[in-house]
Design a protein around this motif. Structure first.
Motif, mmCIF file in Angstrom:
data_model
loop_
_atom_site.group_PDB
_atom_site.id
_atom_site.type_symbol
_atom_site.label_atom_id
_atom_site.label_comp_id
_atom_site.label_asym_id
_atom_site.label_seq_id
_atom_site.Cartn_x
_atom_site.Cartn_y
_atom_site.Cartn_z
ATOM 1 N N ALA A 193 8.204 11.608 -4.750
ATOM 2 C CA ALA A 193 9.001 10.492 -5.471
ATOM 3 C C ALA A 193 8.900 9.134 -4.873
ATOM 4 C CB ALA A 193 10.238 11.192 -5.854
ATOM 5 N N ASP A 194 9.072 8.955 -3.830
ATOM 6 C CA ASP A 194 8.933 7.972 -2.903
ATOM 7 C C ASP A 194 7.736 7.190 -2.976
ATOM 8 O OD1 ASP A 194 11.644 8.323 -2.113
ATOM 9 O OD2 ASP A 194 11.178 8.998 -0.024
ATOM 10 N N ARG A 195 6.546 7.774 -2.892
ATOM 11 C CA ARG A 195 5.158 7.477 -3.010
ATOM 12 C C ARG A 195 4.937 6.952 -4.368
ATOM 13 N NH1 ARG A 195 0.654 11.315 -3.809
ATOM 14 N NH2 ARG A 195 1.778 11.394 -5.814
ATOM 15 N N GLY A 196 5.490 7.487 -5.513
ATOM 16 C CA GLY A 196 5.396 6.789 -7.012
ATOM 17 C C GLY A 196 6.171 5.791 -7.119
ATOM 18 N N ALA A 197 7.512 5.756 -6.498
ATOM 19 C CA ALA A 197 8.135 4.496 -6.452
ATOM 20 C C ALA A 197 7.579 3.316 -5.704
ATOM 21 C CB ALA A 197 9.625 4.597 -6.037
ATOM 22 N N ARG A 244 4.247 2.842 -5.073
ATOM 23 C CA ARG A 244 3.033 2.537 -6.029
ATOM 24 C C ARG A 244 3.472 1.647 -6.989
ATOM 25 N NH1 ARG A 244 -0.112 7.312 -7.777
ATOM 26 N NH2 ARG A 244 -0.277 7.665 -5.588
ATOM 27 N N SER A 245 4.736 2.056 -7.874
ATOM 28 C CA SER A 245 5.091 1.196 -8.835
ATOM 29 C C SER A 245 5.493 -0.221 -8.623
ATOM 30 C CB SER A 245 6.260 2.008 -9.725
ATOM 31 O OG SER A 245 6.903 1.197 -10.816
ATOM 32 N N HIS A 246 6.324 -0.138 -7.376
ATOM 33 C CA HIS A 246 6.679 -1.440 -6.862
ATOM 34 C C HIS A 246 5.528 -2.219 -6.607
ATOM 35 C CE1 HIS A 246 9.399 -4.297 -4.854
ATOM 36 N NE2 HIS A 246 8.685 -4.359 -3.758
ATOM 37 N N ALA A 247 4.622 -1.648 -5.607
ATOM 38 C CA ALA A 247 3.370 -2.540 -5.528
ATOM 39 C C ALA A 247 2.629 -3.051 -6.368
ATOM 40 C CB ALA A 247 2.676 -1.613 -4.605
ATOM 41 N N LEU A 248 2.603 -2.470 -7.665
ATOM 42 C CA LEU A 248 1.850 -2.792 -8.922
ATOM 43 C C LEU A 248 2.609 -4.047 -9.574
ATOM 44 C CD1 LEU A 248 0.837 0.288 -10.529
ATOM 45 C CD2 LEU A 248 -0.809 -1.244 -9.685
ATOM 46 N N ASP A 249 3.995 -3.820 -9.571
ATOM 47 C CA ASP A 249 4.948 -4.974 -10.031
ATOM 48 C C ASP A 249 4.678 -6.295 -8.999
ATOM 49 O OD1 ASP A 249 5.802 -3.419 -12.085
ATOM 50 O OD2 ASP A 249 7.642 -2.911 -10.927
ATOM 51 N N VAL A 250 4.589 -6.045 -7.799
ATOM 52 C CA VAL A 250 4.679 -7.334 -6.954
ATOM 53 C C VAL A 250 3.284 -8.010 -6.921
ATOM 54 C CG1 VAL A 250 4.983 -7.875 -4.442
ATOM 55 C CG2 VAL A 250 6.542 -6.270 -5.475
ATOM 56 N N ASN A 251 2.200 -7.296 -6.866
ATOM 57 C CA ASN A 251 0.877 -7.680 -6.599
ATOM 58 C C ASN A 251 0.104 -6.686 -7.138
ATOM 59 O OD1 ASN A 251 -1.456 -8.981 -6.057
ATOM 60 N ND2 ASN A 251 -0.892 -9.358 -3.883
ATOM 61 N N ALA A 266 -2.132 -3.713 -5.088
ATOM 62 C CA ALA A 266 -1.796 -2.090 -5.125
ATOM 63 C C ALA A 266 -2.620 -1.036 -4.562
ATOM 64 C CB ALA A 266 -1.294 -2.030 -6.617
ATOM 65 N N SER A 267 -3.933 -1.343 -4.685
ATOM 66 C CA SER A 267 -4.716 -0.424 -4.074
ATOM 67 C C SER A 267 -4.923 -0.418 -2.584
ATOM 68 C CB SER A 267 -6.231 -0.780 -4.795
ATOM 69 O OG SER A 267 -6.818 -1.961 -4.240
ATOM 70 N N ASP A 268 -4.600 -1.284 -2.010
ATOM 71 C CA ASP A 268 -4.432 -1.246 -0.619
ATOM 72 C C ASP A 268 -3.232 -0.303 0.091
ATOM 73 O OD1 ASP A 268 -6.190 -3.496 -0.721
ATOM 74 O OD2 ASP A 268 -4.554 -5.059 -0.282
ATOM 75 N N TYR A 269 -2.361 -0.011 -0.840
ATOM 76 C CA TYR A 269 -1.438 1.150 -0.287
ATOM 77 C C TYR A 269 -1.698 2.464 -0.939
ATOM 78 C CZ TYR A 269 1.032 -3.234 0.450
ATOM 79 O OH TYR A 269 1.476 -4.467 0.690
#
Length: 169
Positions: free
Chosen positions: A119-123, A125-132, A136-139
């Motif tokens: 669940a944390d990983r999904g959150a 990843r979602s935050h990384a997509l929102d920010v930049n 996001a693929s770096d994470y």
């Protein structure tokens, strides 16, 4: 010197009869019913006093009338060994059940941790997509780790509630 089988039988017959709280007359009555012939209570008295030898059919019938295996009436410590083995096995079973419960709780904790991490990983990843979105693929996890994690979380999600897996013991 080991007692003769007839001596053991006489002693064990009396012990088992007294353990059950039945008289010699009652034992004779039960044996007569099983044999279909008359058995006099004095025959039981004489067998127990070792003044009369027991016949094989009487020995088998006496054991049946007392509700014990014939070997119980022919062995000094059969019943004790049997009881001791039962107690040993019950103790071993109790220990195994404790270990099983400990492992079941450990499996439950690990499962909860995997679910939380997924669940944390999904959150994240979602935050990384929102920010930049470009970074996001770096994470992302490497493909092998990602596949193992996906398989583990899929197994956990597909397992019915309350099901406990065999921990391999």
């Amino acid at each position: 010197m080991n007692p003769l089988p007839g001596d053991l039988f006489a002693r064990r017959l009396r012990q088992e009869r007294e353990r059950l709280g039945i008289s010699q007359a009652e034992l004779a009555r039960r044996m007569a019913a099983l044999l279909g012939t008359n058995v006099d209570s004095t025959a039981i008295t004489r067998i127990e006093q070792q003044t009369r030898a027991v016949r094989l059919d009487e020995a088998v019938t006496a054991a049946e009338a007392l509700g014990v295996p014939l070997i119980t009436l022919l062995s000094d410590n059969y019943a004790l060994k049997n009881e001791a083995e039962i107690q040993n096995q019950l103790a071993e079973l109790a220990l195994a059940e404790q270990e099983w419960e400990r492992l079941r709780r450990k499996i439950h904790r690990i499962t909860q941790t995997i679910q939380q991490l997924a669940a944390d990983r999904g959150a994240f990843r979602s935050h990384a997509l929102d920010v930049n979105p470009e970074s996001a693929s770096d994470y992302e996890l490497d493909p092998q780790t990602q596949a193992a994690l996906d398989a583990s979380t899929r197994d956990v999600r597909n397992k019915p509630t309350g099901e406990v897996t065999d921990p391999g013991i």
